[in-house]
Design a protein around this motif. Structure first.
Motif, PDB file in Angstrom:
ATOM      1  N   VAL A  48      29.604  60.816 -12.736  1.00 56.03           N
ATOM      2  CA  VAL A  48      28.790  61.237 -11.532  1.00 56.03           C
ATOM      3  C   VAL A  48      28.000  62.560 -11.950  1.00 56.03           C
ATOM      4  O   VAL A  48      26.630  62.556 -11.700  1.00 56.03           O
ATOM      5  CB  VAL A  48      29.876  61.992 -10.462  1.00 56.03           C
ATOM      6  N   GLN A  61      21.761  65.853  -4.376  1.00 55.44           N
ATOM      7  CA  GLN A  61      21.964  65.533  -5.932  1.00 55.44           C
ATOM      8  C   GLN A  61      22.742  66.777  -6.577  1.00 55.44           C
ATOM      9  O   GLN A  61      23.494  66.468  -7.204  1.00 55.44           O
ATOM     10  CB  GLN A  61      20.626  65.270  -6.383  1.00 55.44           C
ATOM     11  N   LEU A  64      26.236  66.754  -5.604  1.00 48.62           N
ATOM     12  CA  LEU A  64      26.963  65.736  -6.116  1.00 48.62           C
ATOM     13  C   LEU A  64      27.342  66.016  -7.620  1.00 48.62           C
ATOM     14  O   LEU A  64      28.417  65.623  -7.982  1.00 48.62           O
ATOM     15  CB  LEU A  64      26.257  64.404  -5.985  1.00 48.62           C
TER      16      LEU A  64
END
Length: 189
Positions: A48, A61, A64
């Motif tokens: 990830v 983003q 994450l």
């Protein structure tokens, strides 16, 4: 000696007969299973982070990426603690003596990252939330701390190969006719 499994409600009720290697085979198998699952979580966290690279501003983003960092840290830390549990619960005194240095090494590798992990995450979140531009020195120091954390786990994982070498060299393999039977079948014999 205090049984680390007793605090988890996994008392040593099914000791492996004859080998003396594991205090409780079922509890050890559960710890190994949890270690495997947490290793997968840690690997997923790295993926990830690689796919969603860190940006300077708070975006989806960036969130994450931070989630991936948390997945890595939680998975690696949990994996390491489960592995330490297996090492600590061996019933074989010669094996414990042989792996004593390795166990101490692993405990040091697990302790250091917890503090190192919090600093770069807190700095990243704080600077991004306040809209401050991360200077090159701050970014580089955070990168060095993060690589220190990763390096600690790399050294932890590399120490497995030495452990396996020592066990293979100092503990002969004993043929066991029951080795290919499931654990439940062995228990009933």
């Amino acid at each position: 000696r205090e049984d680390p499994l007793a605090s988890r409600g996994e008392a040593n009720s099914a000791t492996t007969e004859g080998s003396g290697l594991i205090v409780d085979r079922r509890a050890s198998a559960r710890a190994v299973s949890r270690a495997f699952s947490m290793g997968l979580l840690s690997a997923a966290g790295v993926i990830v982070q690689g796919v969603f690279v860190l940006e300077l501003k708070i975006t989806a983003q960036t969130l994450l990426h931070w989630a991936g960092a948390l997945m890595f840290m939680m998975g690696a830390q949990s994996h390491a603690k489960e592995v330490l549990l297996v090492y600590e619960t061996t019933a074989s005194e010669p094996l414990r003596r042989l792996l004593k240095t390795s166990l101490t090494w692993k405990q040091c590798c697990v302790s250091a990252p917890v503090l190192l992990f919090l600093v770069p995450i807190a700095v990243q979140i704080g600077r991004a939330a306040s809209g401050l531009d991360s200077g090159a020195v701050v970014q580089n120091s955070m990168g060095v701390m993060q690589w220190g954390i990763i390096g600690s786990y790399i050294l932890f994982f590399l120490s497995y190969s030495l452990d396996l070498f020592l066990v293979i060299m100092y503990f002969p393999v004993v043929e066991d006719a029951r080795a290919d039977q499931p654990l439940e079948s062995k228990k009933n014999k």
